[in-house]
Write an enzyme that holds these catalytic residues in place. Structure first.
Site, PDB file in Angstrom:
ATOM      1  N   GLU A 266       1.128  -1.551  -0.226  1.00 40.15           N
ATOM      2  CA  GLU A 266       0.173   0.031   0.285  1.00 40.15           C
ATOM      3  C   GLU A 266       0.381   1.684  -0.009  1.00 40.15           C
ATOM      4  OE1 GLU A 266      -2.456   0.642   3.269  1.00 40.15           O
ATOM      5  OE2 GLU A 266      -4.511  -1.555   2.791  1.00 40.15           O
ATOM      6  N   GLU A 320     -13.528   5.345  -1.413  1.00 37.82           N
ATOM      7  CA  GLU A 320     -14.886   4.717  -0.285  1.00 37.82           C
ATOM      8  C   GLU A 320     -15.463   5.572   0.466  1.00 37.82           C
ATOM      9  OE1 GLU A 320     -12.260   0.501   0.370  1.00 37.82           O
ATOM     10  OE2 GLU A 320     -11.197   1.995  -0.600  1.00 37.82           O
ATOM     11  N   LYS A 323     -15.668   4.588   4.956  1.00 35.92           N
ATOM     12  CA  LYS A 323     -14.549   4.266   5.665  1.00 35.92           C
ATOM     13  C   LYS A 323     -14.632   5.246   6.807  1.00 35.92           C
ATOM     14  CE  LYS A 323     -10.879   2.460   4.520  1.00 35.92           C
ATOM     15  NZ  LYS A 323      -9.036   2.800   4.042  1.00 35.92           N
ATOM     16  N   GLU A 329      -8.844   9.231   4.743  1.00 41.41           N
ATOM     17  CA  GLU A 329     -10.410   7.790   4.602  1.00 41.41           C
ATOM     18  C   GLU A 329     -10.646   7.395   3.390  1.00 41.41           C
ATOM     19  OE1 GLU A 329      -8.443   5.250   5.670  1.00 41.41           O
ATOM     20  OE2 GLU A 329      -6.694   6.051   7.154  1.00 41.41           O
TER      21      GLU A 329
END
Length: 467
Positions: A266, A320, A323, A329
């Site tokens: 990541e 997203e 999250k 985030e």
């Protein structure tokens, strides 16, 4: 232009940003998380990945609809055994046998399962699953051997940089002492014995946002900078990313594992954040990910391991909306849920040829090339660069650069809106188009970038190549 001449000319342009032009290039994949209630279906996602030329994807589970959609796509996938199953996987091989039978064998090899990530950042798991990690990895591997797929599927585990006790300078990198004997050394032994690699989650964004007084933004974004010298070995670091990865390499070397490889599982930069999340912006996200892709795909390793290609998975494919945590985030995505790009960066080696480099501002090494075969492109100002930098680049483009800036003079067709961003965009695009969209002609030291949709500034029309 002769094809061979173009190749060498393009290589010459890239030389300043390639640590070793004779090193193999690395690979770029993407993390496909699904914590959103507005995401496209897995078959749509697979079509998006293929359209973007993305051939590697990493999941956080073994969702059957996703694995089925990936079947026959040619896209390799890393799947995950989640943290909440580690204790069961560690306790019994019969559990991992059943897990492999249910989650791997029905799909592989039509779905190209490349690796199984056993847990994720286990050392910081609030459920205290660290002691289960290595036994779980060994049982998963034993099950792969049992079903004769161990030769094609690696077993690994992603660790966070917080597993390090020391990370600066990079050569002093070391793992936390309480982790070394119980888990780090046995895990690295396992990875070495099975020919696998360590996965590392590395986020220069976190280090930068917490230390803006000590870390320059250019250093964090892989942009041109004077670099930092490691006082222990004299190695020069031009990016925080390289420094972080070498800290992990140094920590492994200290334990005698200088032959275990790393995959960056990541890394990314948010395009939006809360007020206290310094540096979270669309411009910085585009700079970080765009420069990292260029860094990886043009070859070369880190200062400590120059000949090992960098292999990374960008975080993440989508924004997203479910999250938890700070605004950042939910804003790491390369794409919005409607599949539109959050910002335009190359994701493949083919895309690099016509993409802007945000690494430096050189305009002397220009390589002419015809328009991209995938459609028109334009060059626009990067508002995040600030008005002073945009004005300097605007003055260059309209002066020494030879751009046609008549349309942005008072009373002319593109004078309104009368803003530095609008005028600079027109001038940058004129320079870019007049130089046949040559690689490096839409950069201006990070003040510009390429877009695939016609810019909209009032009623002004931006010319394209050949017009």
């Amino acid at each position: 232009m002769d094809a061979l001449y173009f190749f060498y000319a393009f290589l010459f342009f890239l030389l300043p940003s390639i640590p070793s032009v004779f090193s193999d290039s690395g690979t770029v994949g993407v993390n496909y998380g699904r914590l959103g209630n507005d995401l496209p279906s897995p078959p749509q996602v697979v079509q998006l990945l293929k359209a973007q030329g993305i051939t590697k994807v990493k999941l956080y589970d073994t969702d059957s609809t996703v694995l089925s959609a990936l079947s026959g796509s040619g896209i390799s996938v890393v799947v995950a055994l989640p943290n909440n199953q580690l204790s069961s996987a560690a306790a019994s091989q019969s559990f991992t046998d059943s897990w492999i039978q249910s989650n791997i064998l029905p799909y592989h090899p039509n779905t190209l399962v490349e690796a199984i990530a056993v847990g994720n950042e286990v050392f910081v798991d609030p459920q205290n699953t660290t002691s289960f990690l290595v036994p779980a990895m060994k049982n998963v591997y034993a099950s792969l051997v049992k079903y004769d797929v161990a030769s094609s599927i690696k077993v690994t585990s992603p660790v966070a940089l917080s597993a390090l006790q020391t990370s600066y300078p990079s050569s002093s990198g070391s793992f936390k002492s309480d982790l070394v004997e119980p888990v780090i050394t046995p895990m690295l032994n396992f990875l070495k014995q099975t020919g696998s690699y360590l996965m590392v989650n590395a986020y220069p964004f976190f280090a930068y946002s917490a230390n803006t007084d000590k870390i320059s933004l250019d250093y964090a974004l892989l942009r041109n900078n004077s670099g930092n010298v490691d006082p222990n070995n004299g190695l020069v670091y031009k990016s925080l990313f390289d420094a972080q990865i070498d800290a992990v390499f140094a920590a492994m070397n200290a334990l005698g594992f200088n032959d275990v490889k790393i995959v960056v599982s990541e890394t990314g930069w948010p395009s939006k954040g809360d007020e206290n999340e310094v540096g979270a912006s669309e411009a910085n996200a585009a700079a970080y990910n765009g420069n990292l892709v260029r860094r990886v795909l043009t070859g070369g390793g880190t200062p400590l391991r120059r000949n090992e290609p960098l292999n990374v998975y960008l975080f993440a494919l989508f924004n997203e909306n479910e999250k938890p945590g700070p605004t950042s985030e939910r804003n790491y995505g390369l794409f919005y849920p409607n599949e539109q790009k959050v910002y335009n960066i190359p994701l493949t080696a083919e895309g690099l040829a016509g993409s802007p480099s945000m690494m430096n501002g050189s305009k002397s090494q220009v390589v002419a090339q015809p328009p991209s075969s995938v459609g028109q492109t334009w060059c626009v100002a990067n508002a995040g660069a600030g008005e002073e930098k945009l004005q300097q680049a605007l003055d260059y483009a309209c002066g020494e650069g030879g751009a046609d800036c008549g349309a942005i003079q008072p009373g002319a067709t593109c004078y309104d809106p009368n803003t530095v961003e609008a005028h600079a965009s027109y001038a940058f695009n004129s320079y870019y188009q007049r130089n046949a969209r040559g690689s490096g002609t839409c950069d201006f030291a990070g003040a510009a970038y390429v877009v695939t949709q016609s810019p909209k500034f009032g009623s002004c029309e931006f010319p394209t190549w050949g017009n």
